[in-house]
Design a protein around this motif. Structure first.
Motif, PDB file in Angstrom:
ATOM      1  N   UNK A  88       0.826  -1.207   0.000  1.00 53.72           N
ATOM      2  CA  UNK A  88       0.000   0.000   0.000  1.00 53.72           C
ATOM      3  C   UNK A  88       0.862   1.259   0.000  1.00 53.72           C
ATOM      4  N   UNK A  89       1.973   1.229   0.734  1.00 51.08           N
ATOM      5  CA  UNK A  89       2.885   2.376   0.743  1.00 51.08           C
ATOM      6  C   UNK A  89       3.469   2.604  -0.651  1.00 51.08           C
ATOM      7  N   UNK A  90       3.880   1.526  -1.295  1.00 48.51           N
ATOM      8  CA  UNK A  90       4.442   1.644  -2.643  1.00 48.51           C
ATOM      9  C   UNK A  90       3.380   2.107  -3.638  1.00 48.51           C
ATOM     10  N   UNK A  91       2.164   1.605  -3.526  1.00 48.63           N
ATOM     11  CA  UNK A  91       1.069   2.045  -4.398  1.00 48.63           C
ATOM     12  C   UNK A  91       0.829   3.539  -4.245  1.00 48.63           C
ATOM     13  N   UNK A 144       0.886   6.406  -7.152  1.00 50.12           N
ATOM     14  CA  UNK A 144      -0.248   7.302  -7.407  1.00 50.12           C
ATOM     15  C   UNK A 144       0.161   8.758  -7.291  1.00 50.12           C
ATOM     16  N   UNK A 145       1.091   9.038  -6.385  1.00 59.47           N
ATOM     17  CA  UNK A 145       1.581  10.408  -6.283  1.00 59.47           C
ATOM     18  C   UNK A 145       2.261  10.866  -7.563  1.00 59.47           C
ATOM     19  N   UNK A 146       3.042   9.991  -8.177  1.00 57.86           N
ATOM     20  CA  UNK A 146       3.692  10.322  -9.438  1.00 57.86           C
ATOM     21  C   UNK A 146       2.678  10.511 -10.562  1.00 57.86           C
ATOM     22  N   UNK A 147       1.585   9.775 -10.514  1.00 57.86           N
ATOM     23  CA  UNK A 147       0.599   9.791 -11.598  1.00 57.86           C
ATOM     24  C   UNK A 147      -0.366  10.974 -11.526  1.00 57.86           C
ATOM     25  N   UNK A 194      -0.759  13.473 -14.441  1.00 59.58           N
ATOM     26  CA  UNK A 194      -1.320  13.014 -15.729  1.00 59.58           C
ATOM     27  C   UNK A 194      -0.298  13.061 -16.861  1.00 59.58           C
ATOM     28  N   UNK A 195       1.001  12.981 -16.510  1.00 58.72           N
ATOM     29  CA  UNK A 195       2.050  12.995 -17.540  1.00 58.72           C
ATOM     30  C   UNK A 195       2.704  11.636 -17.719  1.00 58.72           C
ATOM     31  N   UNK A 196       2.712  10.855 -16.659  1.00 58.39           N
ATOM     32  CA  UNK A 196       3.556   9.673 -16.649  1.00 58.39           C
ATOM     33  C   UNK A 196       2.858   8.366 -17.021  1.00 58.39           C
ATOM     34  N   UNK A 197       1.541   8.327 -16.977  1.00 56.87           N
ATOM     35  CA  UNK A 197       0.843   7.043 -17.144  1.00 56.87           C
ATOM     36  C   UNK A 197       1.212   6.319 -18.440  1.00 56.87           C
ATOM     37  N   UNK A 198       1.122   6.957 -19.612  1.00 56.04           N
ATOM     38  CA  UNK A 198       1.490   6.233 -20.836  1.00 56.04           C
ATOM     39  C   UNK A 198       2.938   5.743 -20.820  1.00 56.04           C
ATOM     40  N   UNK A 243      -0.754   2.835 -13.307  1.00 58.53           N
ATOM     41  CA  UNK A 243      -0.937   3.717 -14.464  1.00 58.53           C
ATOM     42  C   UNK A 243      -2.134   3.280 -15.305  1.00 58.53           C
ATOM     43  N   UNK A 244      -2.300   1.970 -15.473  1.00 57.82           N
ATOM     44  CA  UNK A 244      -3.455   1.452 -16.208  1.00 57.82           C
ATOM     45  C   UNK A 244      -4.749   1.834 -15.489  1.00 57.82           C
ATOM     46  N   UNK A 245      -4.791   1.635 -14.182  1.00 53.15           N
ATOM     47  CA  UNK A 245      -5.986   1.972 -13.409  1.00 53.15           C
ATOM     48  C   UNK A 245      -6.261   3.473 -13.441  1.00 53.15           C
ATOM     49  N   UNK A 246      -5.202   4.265 -13.338  1.00 54.96           N
ATOM     50  CA  UNK A 246      -5.337   5.725 -13.381  1.00 54.96           C
ATOM     51  C   UNK A 246      -5.929   6.182 -14.722  1.00 54.96           C
ATOM     52  N   UNK A 247      -5.411   5.639 -15.820  1.00 51.74           N
ATOM     53  CA  UNK A 247      -5.870   6.033 -17.150  1.00 51.74           C
ATOM     54  C   UNK A 247      -7.310   5.597 -17.391  1.00 51.74           C
ATOM     55  N   UNK A 248      -7.674   4.435 -16.864  1.00 53.98           N
ATOM     56  CA  UNK A 248      -9.059   3.982 -16.991  1.00 53.98           C
ATOM     57  C   UNK A 248      -9.996   4.926 -16.248  1.00 53.98           C
TER      58      UNK A 248
END
Length: 355
Positions: free
Chosen positions: A31-34, A38-41, A44-48, A109-114
């Motif tokens: 959970x800490x790593x997740x 998510x903080x990096x994502x 909205x620049x890094x997901x792809x 990143x996949x979950x974020x983009x969805x």
């Protein structure tokens, strides 16, 4: 003196265990790593880029190392640097290997983009429906039916509802980094060519990932995310209009605009000319791109070694019905893409066990 030696030995053992993949993660650590991912994502620049990085890392087995000297890997340093910085500064490396962290952030990143696609497409759908309603009501006021309410058909919402269940992406851990401190390592891995036709493309994914033709078509839908940059690949442009959304737009564009795609030269890369597929925009220019390895999913093409396709009236390739199914059913593609993507990030070198 002795206590200092004990601490040093324990830290050394911890590093060795992470390098060898012999460690167990608690739910709290995951959970800490997740949360770091998510903080990096949030930008909205890094997901792809995180999704692309996972693919390049897992060709030959996920091991947290990329050969940045290889032409196919150009541009990936823009995603490796923030990931590695977060892995170190946020102390994720104390309990998780680099390759596990990359795979986890790709999943996020996949979950974020969805989620982004679901939220923004709903807003766009409502906005377009409202605009259409206002136009139709204005027309009705000037007609003989001005006093009658508009019918449901007249108020039909123009943007399709693409709602579906979120991707299901279970993940195991224990990937082994090929080097304990540096992710830039020579690998000799080969990558799929954008100039290739269907046979070569399918053969690559069969050989490297043991994917079927259908699974390959499903995974290539990841091109709905991000874009191509001439400085990196020699190709230029976005694959879809909504390049941050994870949905089936990649397939709908190929099917619904099948006859509009045309191949053009985009200059030289070294001694080789570069060819990509574009479609004319309203301003006379071109908007989006596909590569041979994309268009071959719907057209039976036979490209030359340079990527140039000399053909007359296009005929359908045998994977066309699969593309059509995904174009007509976003939920189906999300479900099948999720399974294939999960398999991809769990491909590890021999001798590595995930748990």
């Amino acid at each position: 003196m002795k206590s200092g030696m004990i601490v040093t030995i324990l830290l050394t053992m911890e590093v060795i265990s992470l390098v060898n993949g012999a460690y167990d993660l608690s739910d709290r650590e995951v959970q800490r790593a997740e949360a770091v991912c998510r903080g990096l994502l949030r930008t909205n620049r890094y997901a792809p880029g995180f999704v692309r990085l996972a693919f390049h890392d897992c060709v030959g087995g996920c091991n947290g190392c990329i050969d940045l000297a290889a032409p196919a890997n150009k541009g990936l340093e823009a995603y490796i640097e923030p990931l590695d910085e977060a892995w170190k500064l946020r102390r994720v490396r104390e309990y998780m290997s680099r390759s596990d962290f990359w795979a986890l952030c790709a999943k996020e990143a996949v979950l974020h983009s969805f989620k982004l696609g679901q939220e923004e497409s709903e807003e766009l759908r409502q906005e377009q429906a409202y605009k259409k309603q206002r136009i139709q009501l204005a027309r009705l006021r000037n007609s003989r039916r001005a006093r009658q309410p508009p019918t449901s058909a007249e108020l039909e919402e123009p943007y399709p509802d693409t709602a579906s269940s979120p991707p299901y992406l279970p993940i195991k851990f224990g990937r082994v980094d090929c080097h304990p401190t540096s992710s830039n390592q020579t690998s000799g891995n080969q990558f799929p060519r954008g100039e290739a036709g269907l046979r070569e493309t399918l053969e690559f994914f069969r050989r490297k990932f043991h994917f079927s033709a259908r699974e390959t078509v499903a995974l290539l839908g990841a091109h709905t995310l991000g874009d191509a940059k001439a400085a990196a690949s020699g190709f230029e442009g976005m694959f879809t209009e909504h390049s941050q959304w994870l949905d089936n737009e990649y397939y709908t564009d190929m099917i619904r605009r099948a006859k509009k795609w045309r191949q053009v030269s985009v200059g030289q890369r070294g001694s080789q000319p570069k060819w990509q597929w574009v479609r004319p925009a309203k301003n006379g220019k071109f908007d989006f791109l596909l590569l041979n390895s994309d268009i071959c999913l719907v057209r039976d093409i036979n490209p030359a070694s340079t990527g140039r396709v000399n053909s007359t009236e296009p005929t359908q390739s045998f994977t066309y019905p699969i593309v059509e199914q995904y174009a007509n059913n976003n939920a189906l593609w999300i479900r099948e893409f999720s399974r294939v993507f999960t398999r991809m990030i769990h491909l590890v070198p021999r001798g590595v066990t995930l748990r």
